[in-house]
Each structure stands twice: as C-alpha cells, then as structure tokens.
Design a protein around this motif. Structure first.
Motif, PDB file in Angstrom:
ATOM      1  N   GLU A 100      22.368 -39.246   5.520  1.00  0.00           N
ATOM      2  CA  GLU A 100      23.172 -38.362   6.248  1.00  0.00           C
ATOM      3  C   GLU A 100      22.334 -37.292   6.859  1.00  0.00           C
TER       4      GLU A 100
ATOM      5  N   ALA B  33      13.965 -37.647  16.388  1.00  0.00           N
ATOM      6  CA  ALA B  33      15.192 -38.274  16.136  1.00  0.00           C
ATOM      7  C   ALA B  33      15.131 -39.770  15.875  1.00  0.00           C
ATOM      8  N   TYR B  34      14.554 -40.460  16.965  1.00  0.00           N
ATOM      9  CA  TYR B  34      14.645 -41.989  16.522  1.00  0.00           C
ATOM     10  C   TYR B  34      13.304 -42.440  15.479  1.00  0.00           C
TER      11      TYR B  34
ATOM     12  N   CYS C  11      20.950 -45.677  16.332  1.00  0.00           N
ATOM     13  CA  CYS C  11      20.214 -44.874  15.254  1.00  0.00           C
ATOM     14  C   CYS C  11      21.087 -44.139  14.077  1.00  0.00           C
ATOM     15  N   ALA C  12      21.890 -43.315  14.547  1.00  0.00           N
ATOM     16  CA  ALA C  12      22.599 -42.409  13.868  1.00  0.00           C
ATOM     17  C   ALA C  12      23.663 -43.186  13.083  1.00  0.00           C
TER      18      ALA C  12
ATOM     19  N   VAL D 147      19.208 -37.272  14.083  1.00  0.00           N
ATOM     20  CA  VAL D 147      19.265 -38.131  15.316  1.00  0.00           C
ATOM     21  C   VAL D 147      20.380 -37.598  16.292  1.00  0.00           C
ATOM     22  N   LEU D 148      21.491 -37.100  15.665  1.00  0.00           N
ATOM     23  CA  LEU D 148      22.646 -36.358  16.788  1.00  0.00           C
ATOM     24  C   LEU D 148      22.012 -35.117  17.242  1.00  0.00           C
TER      25      LEU D 148
ATOM     26  N   SER E  99      22.614 -43.251  19.514  1.00  0.00           N
ATOM     27  CA  SER E  99      23.896 -43.580  18.913  1.00  0.00           C
ATOM     28  C   SER E  99      23.965 -44.453  17.851  1.00  0.00           C
TER      29      SER E  99
ATOM     30  N   ALA F 171      20.893 -39.123   9.618  1.00  0.00           N
ATOM     31  CA  ALA F 171      21.691 -39.196  11.037  1.00  0.00           C
ATOM     32  C   ALA F 171      22.022 -37.823  11.661  1.00  0.00           C
TER      33      ALA F 171
END
Length: 249
Positions: A184, A30-31, A100-101, A190-191, A98, A187
C-alpha cells in the motif's frame, strides 16, 4: 490537431529548474518502486516457490514489455490523431501510473500461488513500460538536468524500498499487516508520482501543445553581453539628417 505541437515548430527545451527536476525524480520513482518492492521479498518467494523464482519473475516482468512497447507505438499514433500529442502523453502517463498503483494496492490480496504471482508481474511490467516510455517522451521537452533526474529516480527507488521495509520492521517472513502496508505504501508513492506528472502537464500545457510561446528568461551571459553591445552601437549610430559634432581640438 487539437492539443498537438504545431507542424514545423522547433522543439523547445523548457527550463523548469528545481521544481521540474524534483517532479521528474518522483515520477521515475513512482513506476519503478512496485517492482523493486516485489524483488525485495525474494527470500520470502524462494521459501515458497523455490530458488528458480527470481528467473521466472524477471522473465515475466521484462519479456512481455517488449511487444507492449511496440504496440504502444501504434496506440500512440491513434491517440495523437484523436486528442493531440500532448493530451496523448497525459492519457498514457495517467493510464500507466494508475495501473501501477492499482496492481500494487491489490497485490497483497491475490491468492498465494505462483501462476497468479507471475501474471500480476506480467501486468506490472507491461503497464510500467507504458509509464516509462511516456515519461521519457515528456522529459524530451525539458533540459538535460530533468533527464538526469528521471534516471536517478530509477536508482533511488531501491534505497527508498529499503527505508519502507525498515520502517515496517519486515523480516524474511513478513506478517500479514506488514505485507499489506508494504505494497500500500508502494501504491501511495505511485499516486504521488502521478500527481507530479500531471502537475507538469498542467503547468506547461500551453508550451507542450504549442499554443503559447516559451519565453526563456535565463539568457546566457554571452548573449546578454552581445545584446548590450548591439544596443550601444545602435545608440551611438548617427541619425540621418542631423549634423555630426566635431569634438576634435
């Protein structure tokens, strides 16, 4: 201290097995994905900003993260005192992912200027450093397999970024809809990582905050054998006051 580990309590090593391994893998993907996605468009950046853009991007991403991590150490102490160490980890991980997203989702809509690009990369490097450091603080509570999964996720984000680009049929000059879809998707990943991280806190909150005792049911075979021998010896030990039976003939 509310939500913190009890003083003097030994650090446990939680064995979450496959589910925790998968969640730490997703967490590190994610990050790291937004940054990998940005670097994957280096050919496009070079056409617009020149060949020196790679060096500029790396300086903007990595250099500011060093003072940010030093500052995060002081912020961590304040959060630990205010909310407890477990809640502090949850807050910092949520804020990092959050951020990062939000950066990944808004990136396609920034003006196409080099100074804007570099400032966005500075923000991404700083906020992802917070998520990175917090994830390794969290995984310290888990077994080594989870630590390995966290490291593998940092590498796996590269092939995953390639899969996203292939799915969107992105070339050297992406179209507008491809550009938006690319970031997107980053993102969204990441979520998903944020949900994976929060699920670890939700499942093991009591253990992390030392309000519950961790019961490791996966006892090693040697320990189980030693316990069985001890139980057999206790059973065979004569009871005081009872006569001993002589079975010799």
């Amino acid at each position: 201290m509310a939500g913190g580990a009890a003083v003097g309590t030994a650090r446990v090593r939680i064995k979450g097995r496959k589910l925790s391994v998968i969640r730490f893998l997703i967490l590190s993907i994610a990050y790291t994905t937004p940054w990998i996605i940005m670097l994957s468009q280096l050919a496009y950046y070079s056409k617009i900003y020149g060949p020196q853009v790679l060096l500029q991007l790396n300086i903007a991403y990595y250099l500011p993260s060093i003072p940010i991590l030093l500052l995060a150490g002081h912020v961590e102490k304040l959060l630990d005192e205010q909310f407890g160490s477990t809640a502090s980890m949850a807050i910092r991980l949520t804020a990092g992912l959050s951020g990062c997203a939000a950066i990944a989702a808004s990136y396609p809509f920034i003006p196409p200027r080099l100074n804007y690009l570099l400032w966005v990369v500075v923000a991404l490097g700083s906020i992802s450093a917070v998520a990175f450091s917090t994830s390794y603080q969290l995984v310290a509570w888990f077994r080594s397999a989870d630590t390995i999964a966290l490291g593998i996720g940092c590498v796996a984000s590269g092939p995953l970024a390639l899969v996203i680009q292939l799915a969107l049929h992105i070339g050297t000059t992406p179209k507008r809809w491809q550009w938006i879809g690319l970031f997107e998707a980053a993102a969204g990943l990441v979520l998903v990582g944020l949900l994976a991280g929060l699920s670890l806190f939700w499942q093991y909150w009591g253990i992390l905050s030392a309000t519950e005792t961790y019961d490791d049911r996966s006892m090693p075979l040697l320990d189980a054998a030693e316990q069985a021998q001890q139980e057999h010896a206790d059973h065979a030990r004569p009871v005081p006051g009872l006569p001993l039976h002589n079975n010799t003939r």
